[in-house]
Design a protein around this motif. Structure first.
Motif, PDB file in Angstrom:
ATOM      1  N   PRO A  42       0.818  -1.224   0.000  1.00  0.00           N
ATOM      2  CA  PRO A  42       0.000   0.000   0.000  1.00  0.00           C
ATOM      3  C   PRO A  42       0.847   1.268   0.000  1.00  0.00           C
ATOM      4  N   GLN A  43       1.974   1.245   0.710  1.00  0.00           N
ATOM      5  CA  GLN A  43       2.848   2.420   0.745  1.00  0.00           C
ATOM      6  C   GLN A  43       3.435   2.704  -0.636  1.00  0.00           C
ATOM      7  N   GLN A  44       3.816   1.631  -1.342  1.00  0.00           N
ATOM      8  CA  GLN A  44       4.378   1.800  -2.684  1.00  0.00           C
ATOM      9  C   GLN A  44       3.318   2.334  -3.651  1.00  0.00           C
ATOM     10  N   ARG A  45       2.105   1.809  -3.558  1.00  0.00           N
ATOM     11  CA  ARG A  45       1.027   2.293  -4.436  1.00  0.00           C
ATOM     12  C   ARG A  45       0.712   3.759  -4.152  1.00  0.00           C
ATOM     13  N   LEU A  46       0.691   4.140  -2.866  1.00  0.00           N
ATOM     14  CA  LEU A  46       0.442   5.531  -2.514  1.00  0.00           C
ATOM     15  C   LEU A  46       1.553   6.426  -3.069  1.00  0.00           C
ATOM     16  N   ALA A  47       2.798   5.996  -2.916  1.00  0.00           N
ATOM     17  CA  ALA A  47       3.928   6.776  -3.423  1.00  0.00           C
ATOM     18  C   ALA A  47       3.819   6.950  -4.938  1.00  0.00           C
ATOM     19  N   GLU A  48       3.418   5.899  -5.642  1.00  0.00           N
ATOM     20  CA  GLU A  48       3.272   5.996  -7.096  1.00  0.00           C
ATOM     21  C   GLU A  48       2.125   6.916  -7.477  1.00  0.00           C
ATOM     22  N   ASP A  49       1.038   6.909  -6.686  1.00  0.00           N
ATOM     23  CA  ASP A  49      -0.074   7.826  -6.951  1.00  0.00           C
ATOM     24  C   ASP A  49       0.347   9.277  -6.746  1.00  0.00           C
ATOM     25  N   VAL A  50       1.080   9.541  -5.673  1.00  0.00           N
ATOM     26  CA  VAL A  50       1.550  10.904  -5.404  1.00  0.00           C
ATOM     27  C   VAL A  50       2.509  11.337  -6.510  1.00  0.00           C
ATOM     28  N   GLU A  51       3.407  10.435  -6.920  1.00  0.00           N
ATOM     29  CA  GLU A  51       4.361  10.762  -7.982  1.00  0.00           C
ATOM     30  C   GLU A  51       3.630  11.022  -9.295  1.00  0.00           C
ATOM     31  N   ALA A  52       2.595  10.251  -9.591  1.00  0.00           N
ATOM     32  CA  ALA A  52       1.809  10.484 -10.805  1.00  0.00           C
ATOM     33  C   ALA A  52       1.169  11.874 -10.771  1.00  0.00           C
ATOM     34  N   TRP A  53       0.691  12.287  -9.594  1.00  0.00           N
ATOM     35  CA  TRP A  53       0.116  13.620  -9.443  1.00  0.00           C
ATOM     36  C   TRP A  53       1.168  14.688  -9.731  1.00  0.00           C
ATOM     37  N   PHE A  54       2.363  14.497  -9.173  1.00  0.00           N
ATOM     38  CA  PHE A  54       3.441  15.452  -9.403  1.00  0.00           C
ATOM     39  C   PHE A  54       3.856  15.475 -10.873  1.00  0.00           C
ATOM     40  N   LEU A  55       3.961  14.306 -11.487  1.00  0.00           N
ATOM     41  CA  LEU A  55       4.345  14.255 -12.902  1.00  0.00           C
ATOM     42  C   LEU A  55       3.316  14.956 -13.781  1.00  0.00           C
ATOM     43  N   ALA A  56       2.034  14.833 -13.433  1.00  0.00           N
ATOM     44  CA  ALA A  56       0.988  15.523 -14.192  1.00  0.00           C
ATOM     45  C   ALA A  56       1.134  17.042 -14.076  1.00  0.00           C
ATOM     46  N   HIS A  57       1.808  17.486 -13.026  1.00  0.00           N
ATOM     47  CA  HIS A  57       2.042  18.923 -12.815  1.00  0.00           C
ATOM     48  C   HIS A  57       3.490  19.308 -13.128  1.00  0.00           C
ATOM     49  N   ARG A  58       4.150  18.470 -13.928  1.00  0.00           N
ATOM     50  CA  ARG A  58       5.522  18.721 -14.417  1.00  0.00           C
ATOM     51  C   ARG A  58       6.547  18.855 -13.298  1.00  0.00           C
ATOM     52  N   ALA A  59       6.436  17.962 -12.312  1.00  0.00           N
ATOM     53  CA  ALA A  59       7.396  17.909 -11.205  1.00  0.00           C
ATOM     54  C   ALA A  59       7.590  16.435 -10.848  1.00  0.00           C
ATOM     55  N   THR A  60       8.551  16.156  -9.989  1.00  0.00           N
ATOM     56  CA  THR A  60       8.786  14.792  -9.529  1.00  0.00           C
ATOM     57  C   THR A  60       9.320  14.805  -8.104  1.00  0.00           C
ATOM     58  N   THR A 118      11.289  12.611  -7.016  1.00  0.00           N
ATOM     59  CA  THR A 118      12.661  12.099  -7.019  1.00  0.00           C
ATOM     60  C   THR A 118      13.667  13.247  -7.044  1.00  0.00           C
ATOM     61  N   ASP A 119      13.206  14.460  -7.325  1.00  0.00           N
ATOM     62  CA  ASP A 119      14.052  15.651  -7.231  1.00  0.00           C
ATOM     63  C   ASP A 119      14.103  16.070  -5.767  1.00  0.00           C
ATOM     64  N   GLU A 120      15.300  16.167  -5.198  1.00  0.00           N
ATOM     65  CA  GLU A 120      15.451  16.454  -3.765  1.00  0.00           C
ATOM     66  C   GLU A 120      14.804  17.772  -3.359  1.00  0.00           C
ATOM     67  N   SER A 121      14.917  18.792  -4.183  1.00  0.00           N
ATOM     68  CA  SER A 121      14.328  20.081  -3.802  1.00  0.00           C
ATOM     69  C   SER A 121      12.805  20.001  -3.814  1.00  0.00           C
ATOM     70  N   ALA A 122      12.219  19.299  -4.778  1.00  0.00           N
ATOM     71  CA  ALA A 122      10.759  19.133  -4.805  1.00  0.00           C
ATOM     72  C   ALA A 122      10.302  18.300  -3.610  1.00  0.00           C
ATOM     73  N   ALA A 123      11.045  17.242  -3.273  1.00  0.00           N
ATOM     74  CA  ALA A 123      10.691  16.406  -2.121  1.00  0.00           C
ATOM     75  C   ALA A 123      10.777  17.210  -0.829  1.00  0.00           C
ATOM     76  N   HIS A 124      11.764  18.098  -0.732  1.00  0.00           N
ATOM     77  CA  HIS A 124      11.910  18.943   0.465  1.00  0.00           C
ATOM     78  C   HIS A 124      10.705  19.883   0.621  1.00  0.00           C
ATOM     79  N   VAL A 125      10.303  20.512  -0.465  1.00  0.00           N
ATOM     80  CA  VAL A 125       9.149  21.415  -0.416  1.00  0.00           C
ATOM     81  C   VAL A 125       7.887  20.623  -0.079  1.00  0.00           C
ATOM     82  N   TYR A 126       7.750  19.443  -0.661  1.00  0.00           N
ATOM     83  CA  TYR A 126       6.600  18.579  -0.384  1.00  0.00           C
ATOM     84  C   TYR A 126       6.523  18.238   1.101  1.00  0.00           C
ATOM     85  N   ARG A 127       7.654  17.801   1.673  1.00  0.00           N
ATOM     86  CA  ARG A 127       7.671  17.445   3.095  1.00  0.00           C
ATOM     87  C   ARG A 127       7.423  18.661   3.994  1.00  0.00           C
TER      88      ARG A 127
END
Length: 137
Positions: free
Chosen positions: A67-85, A87-96
């Motif tokens: 379930p954690q992996q599926r959630l992570a993939e869903d969140v990443e898909a949302w970010f990719l749809a908004h031209r972000a990822t 896996t980029d450390e700066s984007a992950a920092h802002v997200y957190r």
């Protein structure tokens, strides 16, 4: 005054070291023989058997369909749809950082009794799972 132009070397002449006199060959036992051979090392002993090689550690792979992996993939898909990822450390920092602020809002709402204990616990659990999403990618 010496010329700055060097004469061309003949095509058959190749130098193997710096210009100048060749160094004197080392004599055994004088301590100047510091050559480290980088050739291929034999992997066989004198009787034709292979020498033991160190065991390679097994690769640990996280469950693909958790379930954690599926959630992570869903969140990443949302970010990719908004031209972000994520896996980029700066984007992950802002997200957190954003999720940390939202957690502060949940804690404040609970302290002001706008959320009961069960609602606060449920939403906090969801926030923790979301916060870990970049690590699961």
């Amino acid at each position: 005054m010496p010329s700055s132009v060097e004469p061309a070397r003949s095509a058959g002449h190749h130098t193997t070291g710096p210009p100048g006199p060749a160094p004197a060959p080392a004599t055994p036992g004088d301590g100047s023989n510091r050559v480290i051979p980088f050739g291929r090392r034999p992997t066989r002993t004198g009787r034709g058997r292979r020498t033991p090689q160190p065991a390679q550690p097994e690769r640990v792979v996280a469950p693909v369909d958790s379930p954690q992996q599926r959630l992570a993939e869903d969140v990443e898909a949302w970010f990719l749809a908004h031209r972000a990822t994520l896996t980029d450390e700066s984007a992950a920092h802002v997200y957190r950082t954003t999720l940390d602020f939202l957690q502060l809002m949940l804690d404040s709402s609970h302290a002001e009794q706008r959320l009961n204990a069960d609602e606060h616990q449920h939403l906090t659990g969801m926030m923790r799972l979301l916060r870990d999403a970049p690590d699961a990618l």
